[in-house]
Design a protein around this motif. Structure first.
Motif, PDB file in Angstrom:
ATOM      1  N   SER A  92     -19.535  -3.564   3.768  1.00  0.00           N
ATOM      2  CA  SER A  92     -18.725  -4.784   3.687  1.00  0.00           C
ATOM      3  C   SER A  92     -19.172  -5.880   4.640  1.00  0.00           C
ATOM      4  N   VAL A  93     -19.569  -5.502   5.864  1.00  0.00           N
ATOM      5  CA  VAL A  93     -19.996  -6.520   6.823  1.00  0.00           C
ATOM      6  C   VAL A  93     -21.316  -7.123   6.335  1.00  0.00           C
ATOM      7  N   GLY A  94     -21.320  -8.425   6.158  1.00  0.00           N
ATOM      8  CA  GLY A  94     -22.499  -9.117   5.632  1.00  0.00           C
ATOM      9  C   GLY A  94     -22.443  -9.387   4.147  1.00  0.00           C
ATOM     10  N   TRP A  95     -21.585  -8.642   3.421  1.00  0.00           N
ATOM     11  CA  TRP A  95     -21.460  -8.891   1.980  1.00  0.00           C
ATOM     12  C   TRP A  95     -20.882 -10.287   1.762  1.00  0.00           C
ATOM     13  N   PRO A  96     -21.329 -11.000   0.717  1.00  0.00           N
ATOM     14  CA  PRO A  96     -22.305 -10.651  -0.319  1.00  0.00           C
ATOM     15  C   PRO A  96     -23.732 -11.116  -0.004  1.00  0.00           C
ATOM     16  N   TYR A  97     -24.001 -11.450   1.242  1.00  0.00           N
ATOM     17  CA  TYR A  97     -25.271 -12.082   1.593  1.00  0.00           C
ATOM     18  C   TYR A  97     -26.360 -11.091   1.965  1.00  0.00           C
ATOM     19  N   VAL A  98     -25.996 -10.067   2.741  1.00  0.00           N
ATOM     20  CA  VAL A  98     -27.005  -9.118   3.233  1.00  0.00           C
ATOM     21  C   VAL A  98     -26.460  -7.697   3.139  1.00  0.00           C
ATOM     22  N   ARG A  99     -27.376  -6.746   3.152  1.00  0.00           N
ATOM     23  CA  ARG A  99     -27.033  -5.335   3.210  1.00  0.00           C
ATOM     24  C   ARG A  99     -27.541  -4.761   4.530  1.00  0.00           C
ATOM     25  N   PRO A 124     -14.397  -9.040   3.524  1.00  0.00           N
ATOM     26  CA  PRO A 124     -15.492 -10.001   3.652  1.00  0.00           C
ATOM     27  C   PRO A 124     -15.184 -11.327   2.952  1.00  0.00           C
ATOM     28  N   ARG A 125     -15.869 -12.351   3.417  1.00  0.00           N
ATOM     29  CA  ARG A 125     -15.680 -13.713   2.880  1.00  0.00           C
ATOM     30  C   ARG A 125     -16.820 -14.046   1.928  1.00  0.00           C
ATOM     31  N   CYS A 126     -16.469 -14.539   0.758  1.00  0.00           N
ATOM     32  CA  CYS A 126     -17.455 -14.837  -0.275  1.00  0.00           C
ATOM     33  C   CYS A 126     -18.041 -16.238  -0.098  1.00  0.00           C
ATOM     34  N   ARG A 175     -24.497 -16.830   7.277  1.00  0.00           N
ATOM     35  CA  ARG A 175     -23.232 -16.971   7.986  1.00  0.00           C
ATOM     36  C   ARG A 175     -22.104 -16.289   7.213  1.00  0.00           C
ATOM     37  N   PRO A 176     -22.037 -14.956   7.233  1.00  0.00           N
ATOM     38  CA  PRO A 176     -20.927 -14.274   6.563  1.00  0.00           C
ATOM     39  C   PRO A 176     -19.654 -14.352   7.406  1.00  0.00           C
TER      40      PRO A 176
END
Length: 451
Positions: free
Chosen positions: A159-166, A342-344, A328-329
């Protein structure tokens, strides 16, 4: 863990699916899982059984049935202060037991000197109790199992970093705070190190354990200074100690900031507060480093840290310009919650399937629906049932004021309800936050520990 709960908790393994499910499908499963959990927990936590009996709740057939069963966030600091002040650690175990699934009363507390010793004994016995201190200096204590801890770490991974990074354990990670202790912040530091960090490439402001007793003592002293009850000698001693710790912290921070700047050309993950990022900018200027010098795959998490700190009105804009085109998640969470949100790309917070959202009125007594707002948007108090926990009842009414969009689709295109990124507190520091059920549940606790 009961079958449907496990099904919902495990959905996070595919976050792109988990955060894009029709609300009607998710809520049907959530209700069945809530009933499974309720049947199990009311047999294990007498406090919950008493609450259900008084509210006339026999089963969970609709979301409204959960509202009377939620604990106010204040219940996790409902112990008499004298238990800590007088070192009555056995009584503290008795209090914690009223809110826990597993029996805590058998933990050995012989020779315990302070709250940090007490917490260490609990951890040694398998109770991963997290502590958080409010502005009054009185801590909340929340029990977790080792399994809760592991599932929470897994949830952070996806979840941390979603949806930008894994998270692939392939970055240098900087945590601009303590990395060890029994708080949710130090826990998050360790999660980030394990989920994102390359071996040997994780850095924190300090690796000295964060002592809850020190944090509580400082918070209580600030309260005394604010209400005028502190003596001149107490104030002088406090200011002297604060100055000493400030000097030590400043030295450590500058060293960490220089390490960040030295590695600015490589992908990193940096987590810090706004005031610390302003210090990073100042250090960069001293070294002749301008804006936009960071690797574009660097992940920057920012928030908090402005109370009592003089920052320019445009501090957020300055930080954005300084880091430039980085990732910037954002996440919304709290110590009481295992499953961060997480923030989209549209700036909205999304829920995982195993987290039941309950937006209630200010008093915490009535569930709000789309009909209570305009175009499906409602404003109320955030409450939830976190289906992940095995260590305690995961139903809570928070002190947070939120705006929820209950329409079936987010502007980002994904399905499900969302929260706006405008979350505030109902009560300001020092004010009482009245929640309808708080006094009743506190009375249950007092009765249980007096028995």
């Amino acid at each position: 863990m009961t079958p449907i709960r496990k099904q919902l908790v495990d959905m996070i393994l595919d976050p792109d699916l988990a955060y894009d499910l029709p609300a009607s499908d998710v809520e049907a499963l959530q209700l069945r899982a809530a009933q499974e959990l309720f049947e199990e927990r009311r047999a294990q936590i007498p406090l919950l059984a008493r609450r259900a009996e008084d509210a006339g709740i026999e089963r969970i057939g609709r979301l409204e049935d959960l509202v009377p069963l939620l604990f106010a966030h204040t219940v996790y600091k409902s112990y008499p202060p004298s238990f800590v002040e007088k070192g009555q650690w056995g009584r503290m175990l008795q209090w914690l037991n009223t809110l826990s699934v597993a029996d805590t009363t058998g933990v050995n507390v012989e020779g315990v000197k302070d709250v940090d010793d007490w917490l260490a004994r609990l951890w040694e016995a398998g109770h991963r109790v997290l502590a958080t201190s409010g502005s009054s200096g009185k801590c909340s204590f929340l029990n977790h199992t080792v399994g809760d801890h592991d599932l929470k770490k897994r949830h952070f991974k996806y979840s941390v970093g979603w949806p930008y990074v894994r998270s692939n354990a392939d970055r240098t990670v900087f945590w601009l705070g303590p990395s060890r202790g029994t708080s949710s912040a130090t826990e998050a530091a360790q999660f980030n190190f394990e989920n994102f960090g390359k071996p040997g490439q994780t850095f924190a402001l300090t690796d000295q354990p964060l002592r809850i007793a020190d944090v509580s003592r400082m918070a209580a002293m600030r309260k005394k200074m604010a209400d005028g009850s502190a003596t001149p000698d107490e104030i002088a001693a406090f200011e002297q100690e604060a100055a000493r710790k400030g000097a030590e912290g400043r030295e450590g921070l500058l060293k960490l900031l220089d390490t960040i700047l030295d590695r600015r050309a490589e992908p990193m993950l940096i987590s810090g507060m706004w005031a610390q990022y302003m210090a990073l900018i100042a250090r960069a200027r001293e070294r002749g480093i301008g804006d936009g010098a960071f690797h574009p795959d660097t992940v920057v998490n920012a928030g908090g840290g402005i109370k009592g700190v003089a920052l320019p009105p445009d501090y957020k804009e300055q930080v954005d310009r300084f880091f430039g085109q980085v990732v910037r998640p954002g996440n919304y969470g709290m110590t009481e919650l295992a499953q961060v949100m997480p923030r989209c790309e549209a700036g909205r917070y999304h829920r995982a399937p195993a987290l039941i959202w309950l937006i209630v009125d200010r008093e915490g007594e009535r569930l709000l629906t789309a009909d209570d707002g305009e175009d499906g948007v409602v404003e109320g108090r955030f409450a939830f049932l976190d289906l992940l926990y095995e260590g305690r009842w995961g139903g809570l009414i928070t002190g947070d004021k939120v705006t929820a969009d209950l329409k079936p689709r987010c502007p980002c295109g994904r399905r499900g309800p969302t929260l706006f990124d405008n979350i505030t507190r109902f009560a300001q520091p020092g004010e009482d936050d009245h929640i309808g059920c708080a006094g009743t549940i506190d009375a249950y606790v007092r009765g249980a520990i007096a028995a």
